[in-house]
Write a protein that holds these residues in place. Sequence first.
Motif, PDB file in Angstrom:
ATOM      1  N   ASP A   1       0.833  -1.209   0.000  1.00 11.57           N
ATOM      2  CA  ASP A   1       0.000   0.000   0.000  1.00 11.57           C
ATOM      3  C   ASP A   1       0.865   1.255   0.000  1.00 11.57           C
ATOM      4  OD1 ASP A   1      -2.346  -1.505   0.061  1.00 11.57           O
ATOM      5  OD2 ASP A   1      -2.355  -1.599   2.258  1.00 11.57           O
TER       6      ASP A   1
ATOM      7  N   THR B   1      -9.251   4.802   5.660  1.00 12.94           N
ATOM      8  CA  THR B   1      -9.392   4.169   4.352  1.00 12.94           C
ATOM      9  C   THR B   1      -8.059   3.563   3.936  1.00 12.94           C
ATOM     10  OG1 THR B   1      -9.932   4.523   2.013  1.00 12.94           O
ATOM     11  CG2 THR B   1      -8.852   6.326   3.169  1.00 12.94           C
TER      12      THR B   1
ATOM     13  N   ASP C   1      -7.829   2.905   0.560  1.00 13.43           N
ATOM     14  CA  ASP C   1      -7.844   3.219  -0.872  1.00 13.43           C
ATOM     15  C   ASP C   1      -6.611   4.069  -1.185  1.00 13.43           C
ATOM     16  OD1 ASP C   1      -8.265   4.039  -3.456  1.00 13.43           O
ATOM     17  OD2 ASP C   1     -10.378   4.523  -3.172  1.00 13.43           O
TER      18      ASP C   1
ATOM     19  N   THR D   1     -17.165   1.513  -5.805  1.00 13.48           N
ATOM     20  CA  THR D   1     -17.222   0.058  -5.657  1.00 13.48           C
ATOM     21  C   THR D   1     -16.462  -0.323  -4.391  1.00 13.48           C
ATOM     22  OG1 THR D   1     -15.175  -0.379  -6.881  1.00 13.48           O
ATOM     23  CG2 THR D   1     -17.207  -0.173  -8.164  1.00 13.48           C
ATOM     24  N   GLU D   2     -16.566  -1.603  -4.024  1.00 13.16           N
ATOM     25  CA  GLU D   2     -15.874  -2.069  -2.827  1.00 13.16           C
ATOM     26  C   GLU D   2     -14.361  -2.080  -3.022  1.00 13.16           C
ATOM     27  OE1 GLU D   2     -16.461  -6.796  -3.992  1.00 13.16           O
ATOM     28  OE2 GLU D   2     -17.144  -6.020  -2.058  1.00 13.16           O
ATOM     29  N   HIS D   3     -13.911  -2.037  -4.251  1.00 15.33           N
ATOM     30  CA  HIS D   3     -12.478  -2.027  -4.547  1.00 15.33           C
ATOM     31  C   HIS D   3     -11.958  -0.623  -4.832  1.00 15.33           C
ATOM     32  CE1 HIS D   3     -12.542  -6.377  -4.676  1.00 15.33           C
ATOM     33  NE2 HIS D   3     -13.518  -6.353  -5.597  1.00 15.33           N
ATOM     34  N   GLY D   4     -12.802   0.401  -4.695  1.00 13.12           N
ATOM     35  CA  GLY D   4     -12.398   1.766  -4.956  1.00 13.12           C
ATOM     36  C   GLY D   4     -13.374   2.460  -5.876  1.00 13.12           C
TER      37      GLY D   4
ATOM     38  N   TYR E   1     -13.979   4.900  -9.571  1.00 15.98           N
ATOM     39  CA  TYR E   1     -13.416   5.180 -10.882  1.00 15.98           C
ATOM     40  C   TYR E   1     -14.404   6.041 -11.661  1.00 15.98           C
ATOM     41  CZ  TYR E   1     -16.585   1.504 -12.487  1.00 15.98           C
ATOM     42  OH  TYR E   1     -17.704   0.751 -12.762  1.00 15.98           O
TER      43      TYR E   1
END
Length: 677
Positions: free
Chosen positions: A516, A548, A550, A597-600, A602
């Motif tokens: 990360d 977060t 992200d 989304t749960e993955h970030g 866009y």
Amino acid sequence: MKARDFSVLIGVILIIVMLVVPLPGWLLSIFILVNISLALIVILVSMNTTDALQFSVFPSLLLILTLFRLGLNVSTTRSILSEADAGGVVETFGTFVIGNNPLVGFVVFVILVIIQFLVITKGSERVSEVAARFTLDAMPGKQMSIDADLNAGMINEQQAKDRRRKIENEADFYGAMDGASKFVKGDAIAGIIIVLINIIFGLIIGMAQLGLPFNEAIDTYMRLTVGDGLVSQIPALLISTATGIVVTRVASEGNLSSDITSQLFRFPPLLYVAAGTIFLLGLTPINFLLTTSIAIVLAGGAFLLSRQAKADTVPTESEVDESESEEMKAPENVVGLINMDPIEFEFGYGLIPLADSNQGGDLLDRIVMIRRQLAIELGLVIPVVRIRDNIQLNPNEYRLKIKGNEVARGELLLDHFLAMSPGIEDDELDGIDTTEPAFGLPAKWITDETKDDAELSGYTVVDPPSVVSTHVTEVIKRHSHQLLGRQETQQLIDHLKESYPILVEEVTPEPLSIGDVQKVLAKLLRENVSIKNLPVIFETLADFGKMTTDTDLLTEYVRQSLSAQITTDIIQGREQLKVITISGEVEKLIAEHIQQTEHGSYLAMDPDSQQRVIQSVAENVENMSLQEETPILLCSPTIRMYLKQLLDRFFPHVVVLSYNEIEPTVEIQSIGVVKVA
């Protein structure tokens, strides 16, 4: 603390005690024998070291042994003058040397002192001074040699670090030896003065206070003085000799004994010459039997050494087959083929003088400076640049590869100069039209004869090495994010942990992993934001990493924390910042098409809307370029990263900033607005 450590501490304390407390004769004898033993150990160790740094404690040990010897001198002088007795060892040495003639014994002692002071001590002191000066003078050259080997890929970072550490240790050691040799000189002078004191005041005390006749007084105190001088000067002579051996040793694979025997008898035929010379001396009145015996020994030694040398240089057939077999079986022969260099610089055979120092090439030195410059600017340690020639390239062509992929290519004319146009072309300037490789500017290759004319016409003229070094610098800077992997990130974190351990523990491994952190740093480098201010970056990650993980959002938070740095890099001394702003309509359009989304998150904008935004940006960027201004887009923090993602494919070099990344003191002037038609 270990018992060995206690023994050294107690020994130093006893030395101090010896200076003030009278000691009995039997204890003085023990200490004198200990002193002689230590001196023998020191000279034997110095003869068996293969490198001076293997005996790095010698300067400190020299000081302690000198103080110990002076303490013994004070104690024995006290005993000689007060009791006419300094223990059995001193009396035995004095009786053995003097015998029945005090004057002869004293003369022998004086000769020993002269040898000790004028030959050994003075020589060791001079050698120490010269070695220290030469070592310090040679440090820059050795450092450059290490950097050149590192850039050429001959050694890795750890090996370079070890070699630099060895150079620093050598400089410290020889500097310390230069100072320590002064103790040896002072000890020799003190020994001479103590001997004179013992003789003069011993005679006075013996005749005036003890009532001894002159002959008895001179015999008693001369014997004790010479004995005391011998037990003091013999260890001092050994220590001085050890000092000379240590500072005159060069690094080798063998000790002093093996080096002397192997190098002195390296040429056996010369022993025949020496044997013949000694035999001829026997024809003179010198003893013929003696000279002949020595000549036979020398000739026999030469014969044996010649046979041994021939046997060593001719390997057996089985040894040859075995070495070839082992070489073919070595796993490194296969493993080495799959290694990939992070950065490779390849050039055609026509550019070999560029990298060959024997032909005046300084490419290796320039690569060293590039790595240092980028480390300061980006905060990233650039990997070693592997430099090699490639016959598959055109003679004057070069290319730069990052992780095996070609990222840049160029062409040089070593006998020309590159003249970059000032904006107005001079048709009268003769040259070969080309493009400057780093920035894509129109340029010409010109000869040395037209160089002055080009400079008078306003052209910027640079030599080929500067052209290629500038190109390499810009390419590496542009692809620096590809060079930052998890291993490199871990090294940066370890370096930061030395000064900010608590800050690092609060960020990694929880809540953020090494991966990360690497993604955040790589995103910063991708947009030419330096990561040298790691403490501020980690402070921000510690604050927002708990909210977060992200990495896109974390990067935006970090950018805002680095607003002062970003502003300084963008402004570059200008009083006003000219930008292209984003209209509210466009910002609303982008915000409405952000998908979570749960993955970030866009940007999911339809192609028609994307095209209109890109078209508007293109028009404003072109207008700004005509005004010779760097295109900078300014927008709200919520859409900055999505706008950058949208424009990255079409305008990778356009800077996109948010309002929170500009310092409030900066005056901003909008010279264009991105709108949707």
